[in-house]
Scaffold this motif. Structure first.
Motif, mmCIF file in Angstrom:
data_model
loop_
_atom_site.group_PDB
_atom_site.id
_atom_site.type_symbol
_atom_site.label_atom_id
_atom_site.label_comp_id
_atom_site.label_asym_id
_atom_site.label_seq_id
_atom_site.Cartn_x
_atom_site.Cartn_y
_atom_site.Cartn_z
ATOM 1 N N ALA A 300 0.828 -1.210 0.000
ATOM 2 C CA ALA A 300 0.000 0.000 0.000
ATOM 3 C C ALA A 300 0.863 1.260 0.000
ATOM 4 N N HIS A 301 1.981 1.239 0.730
ATOM 5 C CA HIS A 301 2.877 2.399 0.747
ATOM 6 C C HIS A 301 3.317 2.760 -0.669
ATOM 7 N N VAL A 302 3.717 1.743 -1.420
ATOM 8 C CA VAL A 302 4.213 1.980 -2.784
ATOM 9 C C VAL A 302 3.071 2.449 -3.679
ATOM 10 N N ARG A 303 1.909 1.849 -3.534
ATOM 11 C CA ARG A 303 0.763 2.246 -4.364
ATOM 12 C C ARG A 303 0.380 3.707 -4.125
ATOM 13 N N HIS A 304 0.448 4.180 -2.886
ATOM 14 C CA HIS A 304 0.099 5.573 -2.606
ATOM 15 C C HIS A 304 1.028 6.520 -3.355
ATOM 16 N N LEU A 305 2.330 6.261 -3.306
ATOM 17 C CA LEU A 305 3.259 7.149 -4.007
ATOM 18 C C LEU A 305 3.112 7.007 -5.516
ATOM 19 N N LEU A 306 2.845 5.802 -5.975
ATOM 20 C CA LEU A 306 2.592 5.596 -7.407
ATOM 21 C C LEU A 306 1.387 6.407 -7.869
ATOM 22 N N ALA A 307 0.320 6.387 -7.086
ATOM 23 C CA ALA A 307 -0.885 7.143 -7.461
ATOM 24 C C ALA A 307 -0.554 8.617 -7.631
ATOM 25 N N SER A 317 -5.322 5.809 -16.476
ATOM 26 C CA SER A 317 -5.784 4.442 -16.248
ATOM 27 C C SER A 317 -4.948 3.747 -15.178
ATOM 28 N N GLU A 318 -3.624 3.943 -15.243
ATOM 29 C CA GLU A 318 -2.751 3.317 -14.250
ATOM 30 C C GLU A 318 -2.964 3.923 -12.867
ATOM 31 N N SER A 319 -3.216 5.225 -12.813
ATOM 32 C CA SER A 319 -3.471 5.841 -11.508
ATOM 33 C C SER A 319 -4.784 5.327 -10.922
ATOM 34 N N MET A 320 -5.786 5.148 -11.770
ATOM 35 C CA MET A 320 -7.063 4.613 -11.283
ATOM 36 C C MET A 320 -6.900 3.213 -10.710
ATOM 37 N N ASP A 321 -6.027 2.428 -11.314
ATOM 38 C CA ASP A 321 -5.767 1.079 -10.809
ATOM 39 C C ASP A 321 -5.218 1.138 -9.381
ATOM 40 N N GLN A 322 -4.363 2.126 -9.102
ATOM 41 C CA GLN A 322 -3.825 2.263 -7.746
ATOM 42 C C GLN A 322 -4.938 2.657 -6.773
ATOM 43 N N PHE A 323 -5.771 3.593 -7.158
ATOM 44 C CA PHE A 323 -6.840 4.045 -6.263
ATOM 45 C C PHE A 323 -7.850 2.931 -5.970
ATOM 46 N N VAL A 324 -8.102 2.087 -6.951
ATOM 47 C CA VAL A 324 -9.007 0.946 -6.723
ATOM 48 C C VAL A 324 -8.464 0.052 -5.614
ATOM 49 N N HIS A 325 -7.154 -0.183 -5.633
ATOM 50 C CA HIS A 325 -6.544 -1.055 -4.631
ATOM 51 C C HIS A 325 -6.387 -0.379 -3.270
ATOM 52 N N LEU A 326 -6.285 0.939 -3.262
ATOM 53 C CA LEU A 326 -5.981 1.670 -2.041
ATOM 54 C C LEU A 326 -7.193 2.155 -1.276
#
Length: 368
Positions: A300-307, A317-326
Motif C-alpha cells: 500500500a505504501h508503494v501504491r500511494h506514491l505511485l498514485a 488508467s494506471e493511476s485509477m488502478d492504484q486508487f481501486v486497490h488503495l
C-alpha cells in the motif's frame, strides 16, 4: 521593491503551472461545480467518501484496528501486547504495528495533554521486560520529538536521546529483532549521527533484516540532501538496494521514493513527471507492485506514491488502478505530509477520475 518580488513570483508560478493547466484543457479536464451534469463523480466508482477515509493506516489491517479500538476504549494494554507477541519479528508487519501503536499514543497525548496514551505508560510500568512495549515506547518518543519540537531544539534532542536509550533497552530485551535498530534510524537522523556511526547502525539492521523496506525508507531519509547526505548519495543508496532486491521485493520501488524526496517545490521543467529519471523510477515501482505478494504489508505504501506520480504524469488508467486497490486508507506518503491527508488524497483521486473519463473511461471499463 515588494511589488517587483510579487511580479517575479507570479511569473514563476505561471511558468510552472501554465503548461500543466493547458494540457488539461486540451485533454478536456475542466473544473465543474459539484453536482453538475458533466462533473466526474468518484462515488460512481465505489470510492469511499472523503470523511470515511482512514488516516491511521496505509492499508487494511483489521486485527490492528480491532485492537486499537479496544486499547483506546479501555486504556488497557494487554490486547496490544498480545498482538505484537504474535506478530513475527522478521517481517514488515511488526514494524508497521509498532508505528501504529506509537502513533495512536502520541496522537492521544496531543489531544489530551497529560492524560492521553496512559495505556502505553501502564504497559511499560506493569510489564518492563516486554520487548514489544519497549519498541513501541521508543517509537513513541521519536514521534513525540518530531510532532512537538523542531529539529535542533534542546527539547527535540532531549527526547531523542531518551529514545536512543530506550532503543538500546529494547535491543537487549529481544536479541536478533531488527525493530529497535530501525527505530534508531530516525534517532540518528534527528541527532545527526556522523556517516561512520550511521553506517555501523545500518549494518546492524541489514544483518537482521537485509530486505526490510521500512528500514530502507527510514535510511533513505538520512541520506537525502535535506538531512545528512545529498541527491547523489540518496540515489546511490536507492538504486543499489533496488539492484540487490530479490524477486518479489518492493525494494525495486525505492528509487521512486528518492525522486520524491528531492522533488522541487515548484517544478519549472515542462513535463517533469515524464522525464527519464521519473519514468524509470515509475516503471521500477510498477514492476515491483506487479511482482509483489498481494498481502505484502508495504504494498500500500508503494501504491500511494505511485498514485501521486501517475496522476501528475497524466497516466490516468494506471493511476485509477492504484486508487481501486488503495481506497479507504490514506495513512502514507505523500498524503500524510499534508495538514489534511484525506483531502489531499481525495483531490488526486478526483483528478484521476476526471482524466480517466476525459479519455473515454467510465465505471464499467475500469478493471477490478
Amino acid at each position: 521593491m515588494e511589488i517587483l518580488w510579487i511580479l517575479i513570483a507570479a511569473c514563476m508560478l505561471t511558468m510552472a503551472l501554465g503548461p500543466w493547466v493547458m494540457r488539461r484543457r486540451r485533454a478536456g479536464i475542466q473544473l465543474a461545480e459539484p453536482g453538475a451534469p458533466d462533473a466526474a463523480d468518484p462515488a460512481e466508482y465505489g470510492f469511499a467518501r472523503q470523511e470515511e477515509l482512514d488516516v491511521r493506516l496505509p492499508g487494511p489491517d483489521q486485527d490492528l484496528l480491532d485492537v486499537l479500538d479496544v486499547v483506546q476504549a479501555t486504556q488497557e494494554w494487554r490486547a496490544a501486547a498480545q498482538l505484537l507477541a504474535g506478530t513475527p519479528k522478521e517481517g514488515e508487519l511488526r514494524w508497521q504495528r509498532v508505528q501504529a501503536f506509537a502513533g495512536a499514543a502520541s496522537l492521544e497525548l496531543a489531544q489530551r495533554p497529560g492524560v492521553g496514551g496512559a495505556w502505553l505508560r501502564k504497559w511499560r510500568s506493569e510489564s518492563p521486560k516486554d520487548a514489544g512495549a519497549a519498541q513501541v515506547h521508543a517509537e513513541f518518543l521519536v514521534q513525540q520529538a518530531w510532532r512537538s519540537s523542531s529539529a535542533g531544539q534542546d527539547d527535540f534532542r532531549i527526547i531523542l536521546e531518551e529514545a536512543r536509550a530506550v532503543c538500546a533497552e529494547a535491543a537487549l530485551l529481544a536479541p536478533g529483532d531488527p525493530i529497535p535498530y530501525i527505530v534508531e534510524l530516525a534517532v540518528a537522523r534527528g541527532l545527526a549521527y556522523p556517516h561512520p556511526e550511521f553506517e555501523q547502525l545500518w549494518a546492524k539492521v541489514i544483518d537482521r533484516a537485509p530486505h526490510h523496506m521500512g528500514a530502507h525508507l527510514s535510511a533513505l531519509h538520512y541520506w537525502c540532501e535535506k538531512w545528512h547526505g545529498s541527491r547523489v548519495l540518496a540515489d546511490e543508496f536507492a538504486t543499489s538496494a533496488a539492484a540487490r532486491a530479490p524477486r518479489g521485493s518492493l525494494l525495486a520501488a525505492l528509487p521512486l521514493f528518492a525522486v520524491y524526496e528531492h522533488m522541487p517545490d515548484i517544478v519549472l521543467v515542462t513535463d517533469f513527471h515524464r522525464t527519464m529519471v521519473v519514468s524509470r523510477a515509475l516503471e521500477g515501482a510498477l514492476h515491483a507492485v506487479h511482482s509483489a505478494r498481494p498481502d505484502d504489508p508495504v504494498l500500500a505504501h508503494v501504491r500511494h506514491l505511485l498514485a501521486f506520480f501517475l496522476v501528475r504524469a497524466e497516466r490516468w488508467s494506471e493511476s485509477m488502478d492504484q486508487f481501486v486497490h488503495l481506497d479507504g486508507f490514506v495513512g502514507a506518503l505523500p498524503w500524510t505530509l499534508s495538514e489534511d491527508p484525506a483531502e489531499q488524497y481525495a483531490i488526486y483521486r478526483a483528478l484521476a477520475v476526471a482524466g480517466y473519463e476525459a479519455n473515454g473511461g467510465n465505471p464499467a471499463t475500469l478493471p477490478r
